[in-house]
Design an enzyme around this catalytic site. Structure first.
Site, PDB file in Angstrom:
ATOM      1  N   ASP A   1     -19.178 -13.638  -0.185  1.00 18.85           N
ATOM      2  CA  ASP A   1     -20.414 -13.146  -0.790  1.00 18.85           C
ATOM      3  C   ASP A   1     -20.765 -14.003  -2.002  1.00 18.85           C
ATOM      4  O   ASP A   1     -19.898 -14.680  -2.580  1.00 18.85           O
ATOM      5  CB  ASP A   1     -20.271 -11.685  -1.200  1.00 18.85           C
ATOM      6  CG  ASP A   1     -19.141 -11.463  -2.196  1.00 18.85           C
ATOM      7  OD1 ASP A   1     -17.993 -11.883  -1.905  1.00 18.85           O
ATOM      8  OD2 ASP A   1     -19.392 -10.894  -3.281  1.00 18.85           O
TER       9      ASP A   1
ATOM     10  N   GLU B   1     -16.840  -9.398  -3.553  1.00 21.38           N
ATOM     11  CA  GLU B   1     -16.151  -9.771  -4.787  1.00 21.38           C
ATOM     12  C   GLU B   1     -17.095  -9.793  -5.976  1.00 21.38           C
ATOM     13  O   GLU B   1     -16.710  -9.468  -7.102  1.00 21.38           O
ATOM     14  CB  GLU B   1     -15.489 -11.151  -4.608  1.00 21.38           C
ATOM     15  CG  GLU B   1     -14.483 -11.513  -5.693  1.00 21.38           C
ATOM     16  CD  GLU B   1     -15.106 -12.189  -6.903  1.00 21.38           C
ATOM     17  OE1 GLU B   1     -14.394 -12.361  -7.916  1.00 21.38           O
ATOM     18  OE2 GLU B   1     -16.295 -12.569  -6.848  1.00 21.38           O
TER      19      GLU B   1
END
Length: 470
Positions: A89, A152
């Site tokens: 991400d 994250e």
């Protein structure tokens, strides 16, 4: 056995870059408004995870997708497992790019794209390190498990879910920070002061918005203000022009009758290093604090200007703290949101990175005392305690030795304010992929990582992983 890992990486350079470009073209930002059961953080992170696992399957690894929250592949067997934790991400691209953030470009040896340095570039480098060990058939005595996360940059909901279903490795690292090593990470907690949406009459704060994520310094801020008459509106616009000319920001004012819309641009940066940014939200609040706002709007503006502006170490807030080993507490005001008439969700997110010796409870208590009873302070979702792996741990020692031998640079331990997946394990650290002297563009416009650094990090990863599992 001596292996020329540099030669092996160079032989796979074109394949490595091709796989990395494929991942960088995926807009893997978290989008809660598009989240579903099949896509818990939106479609982009899932697409990136599926593509990464597809690449691993292509290369003969056994993969597992854990309900689109995270995934992994395994290689080798043994009583112990080395864990490697990357994430796919990315933070929102934001404005100010010189090229399409999701169409990677190499210019002057630098690879520009959102995620090039955080964390797709380093993750692919580490992936190719394991791929080389497999393709060379090197003898190993431990299992390698490479885990790819998809949240994250937000709440770590990916890892919360993942470890409800999978066992933790025994030791490991995350390729999501700096060389020589990060063996200590400060605690990470977000506190949120809430303000009511009330206003006075002479100056009405219709709205105020700045920031994209709590772990990013806001690069842009916009406020809409309604005043008594058109003449006053023009005066505010003229004052604003003078303000931006005399401060390290830029911006413009738009006047429509008695309404003034103010656009201010600062400089985005990673929330773990707020001193590297220019917070557009607080600079806009300082300007507005010159005017006669009232009630909730006044509290929102005054507190931002008085206690948050240019206070990245929490001194004005009364929460400053310094630890000899872990360094100073830092604070990033990541999101400002105010809408006139809104009762419960006018807020400022204050993200603290704190060392051992203070606590989230102490920080919250001091904020409540400072802001007073009219401002409610709540704690944000994911709270991480300070984390430290001693320098004499064999994991740390091995990784430092490998770095020194490949670079000739003395390997020394370091503590950061950033939170990486390295802290998921009791014996977990962050290792690379940024080399000493690099320009930190993570979470900023025109994020890049040099191609040479990507390849050199793959060399170091291959050697280090092999030393840890052979």
């Amino acid at each position: 056995m001596t292996i020329d890992f540099k030669k092996e990486v160079e032989a796979r350079k074109e394949d490595l870059l091709a796989d990395l470009f494929t991942l960088l073209r995926i807009k893997s930002e978290r989008e809660d408004d598009k989240a579903t059961k099949e896509a818990p953080f939106g479609p982009g992170p899932v697409e990136a995870l599926e593509k990464m696992l597809e690449i691993a399957e292509r290369d003969g690894f056994k993969t597992k997708n854990v309900d689109n929250y995270a995934g992994h592949f395994d290689y080798g067997d043994g009583e112990e497992t080395l864990g490697i934790f990357g994430h796919l991400d990315v933070v929102p691209a934001g404005d100010g790019w010189d090229s399409d953030p999701y169409e990677p470009e190499i210019r002057n040896g630098k690879l520009y794209a959102r995620g090039s340095s955080d964390d797709k570039g380093p993750s692919v480098a580490a992936y190719y390190a394991v791929k080389i060990i497999k393709e060379l058939g090197l003898p190993i005595s431990k299992k390698i498990r490479f885990v790819f996360g998809t949240d994250e940059e937000s709440g770590w909901g990916d890892m919360d879910y993942y470890f409800e279903h999978e066992e933790k490795p025994d030791f490991g690292f995350s390729p999501d920070a700096y060389f020589p090593i990060i063996n200590g990470e400060k605690g990470n907690v977000t506190m949120i002061p809430h303000f009511d949406g009330t206003n006075g009459t002479s100056y009405v704060l219709v709205s105020f918005e700045a920031g994209l994520r709590e772990n990013m310094v806001p690069g842009n801020a916009v406020a809409e203000v309604k005043v008594a008459d058109a003449e006053t509106a023009e005066k505010v616009a003229a004052d604003f022009k003078n303000y931006v000319e005399n401060n390290p920001v830029s911006g413009k004012a738009e006047v429509a009758g008695t309404t003034v819309t103010l656009h201010l641009d600062g400089k985005a940066a990673h929330g773990a290093s707020p001193q590297l940014g220019t917070n557009a939200g607080t600079f806009l609040a300082v300007f507005l604090n010159n005017y006669d706002f009232d009630k909730g709007a006044r509290a929102f503006i005054e507190n931002s200007a008085a206690y948050i502006h240019e206070d990245v170490y929490g001194k004005k807030l009364g929460v400053e703290f310094d630890n000899e080993k872990m360094g100073e507490l830092t604070m990033n005001a990541g999101i400002f949101s105010f809408k006139a008439g809104q009762e419960n969700d006018n807020r400022i997110t204050l993200n603290f990175r704190y060392p051992k010796g203070t606590t989230a409870e102490e920080i919250k208590a001091k904020l409540e005392e400072l802001f007073g009873s009219e401002v409610k302070v709540t704690q944000g979702g994911h709270h991480m305690l300070p984390h430290y792996v001693p320098a004499d741990d064999p994991l740390v020692a091995t990784l430092l030795d490998t770095f020194e031998e490949h670079t000739g640079i003395k390997g020394e331990e370091k503590v950061i304010g950033g939170g990486t997946f390295g802290r998921l394990l009791e014996r977990g650290v962050a290792y690379g992929a940024q080399f000493p002297g690099f320009e930190d563009t993570m979470h900023q416009a025109n994020e890049y990582m040099s191609v040479e650094d990507i390849l050199n990090s793959a060399v170091i990863y291959a050697d280090a992983i092999y030393r840890l599992v052979k």
